[in-house]
Scaffold this active site. Sequence first.
Site, mmCIF file in Angstrom:
data_model
loop_
_atom_site.group_PDB
_atom_site.id
_atom_site.type_symbol
_atom_site.label_atom_id
_atom_site.label_comp_id
_atom_site.label_asym_id
_atom_site.label_seq_id
_atom_site.Cartn_x
_atom_site.Cartn_y
_atom_site.Cartn_z
ATOM 1 N N ASP A 185 36.186 73.683 60.804
ATOM 2 C CA ASP A 185 37.488 74.049 60.280
ATOM 3 C C ASP A 185 38.225 72.759 59.911
ATOM 4 O OD1 ASP A 185 39.657 75.889 59.732
ATOM 5 O OD2 ASP A 185 40.599 75.120 61.550
ATOM 6 N N ASP A 238 42.347 72.401 59.213
ATOM 7 C CA ASP A 238 43.654 72.281 59.860
ATOM 8 C C ASP A 238 43.509 72.411 61.370
ATOM 9 O OD1 ASP A 238 45.492 72.222 57.477
ATOM 10 O OD2 ASP A 238 44.516 74.140 57.091
#
Length: 335
Positions: free
Chosen positions: A20, A22
């Site tokens: 991922d 953020d």
Amino acid sequence: MFGRGRERAPLDGVDVVLADLDGVLYAGAGAIPHAIEAMTAAQGAGVRIGCITNNAARSDRTVAEHLISLGLSVEPDDIVTSPQAATAVLAELIEAPATVLVVGGDGLIVELEKAGYRVTRSAEDHPAAVVQGFAPDVGWRQLAEASFALADDSVHWVATNTDWTIPQARGVAPGNGTLVSAVHTAVGRLPVVAGKPERRIFDLAIERFGAKSPLAVGDRLDTDILGANRAGIPSALVLTGIDKAKQVLAAAVEERPDFVLSDLRELSEPYPEPKLSRSGDSVEVRGSLVRLEGSSVRIVKRGDREIDLLRAASTLIWKSGRPIYALDVPEELYS
């Protein structure tokens, strides 16, 4: 008293990390401490780094340029975005060159136009579908146009994701889920979701990278980890983003990761196997020991590392089969 097992690193045997962005690699414009260095070290060990993001505001090229500016060597093709997944979902509903109303930013527009769809911002253009994703400048007018279009039940609605929050350099801000909820309140129906925790985006990444033994790495249990579990992929939760110790301890069965990490350096460190007592009422991780006494979780030994204490306590709670609200958990475990 406890069983023994060989410690292995989370990266052992992994050919592709599906990370991922953020809260894992960066928060806002800046890199998460140690994240870029850890990913670069993994690349040096022969592990491919692929990125999976629910953030629909930017194109894969823009994301790649951001990561390169932070020091990570990536190409646009290494970035799998929720707009790409949303476009794949849309293609199963309507064919290009249908007109699509977009709520969101350049990340959505680029992918839809690449696939041959006509993009509009107005319901007056009679779109065949609405595709909704996050962008920081989304406001009432865009949400209203989506609502006007979706008043017609024949108009398809695809959301890139429904994350309630998004980590930023200044803190946690509302995510696309809040914007989708606003439209849902107005129109009384729900969209088809393309991004995490749905498995479509993971399937897209596995196919693109030819992954045989991937590891998903994220900061959210309800998207990254749940999605990885749905896709049958081992997962690691890193505590540098949204979810922290409290959420780990309370994690539902389908949201539990294989590994819990303080930061991404621990991807390449030996991961301790929790040692469960024969009676099942105690768990030890290295020097950290916790015991279940009736309905109370008691810290017997803290050990040298807070992360090992969390690993021991979460294992004990998960294996108890009891919901966390039925247990008396020391507040210090939440910190």
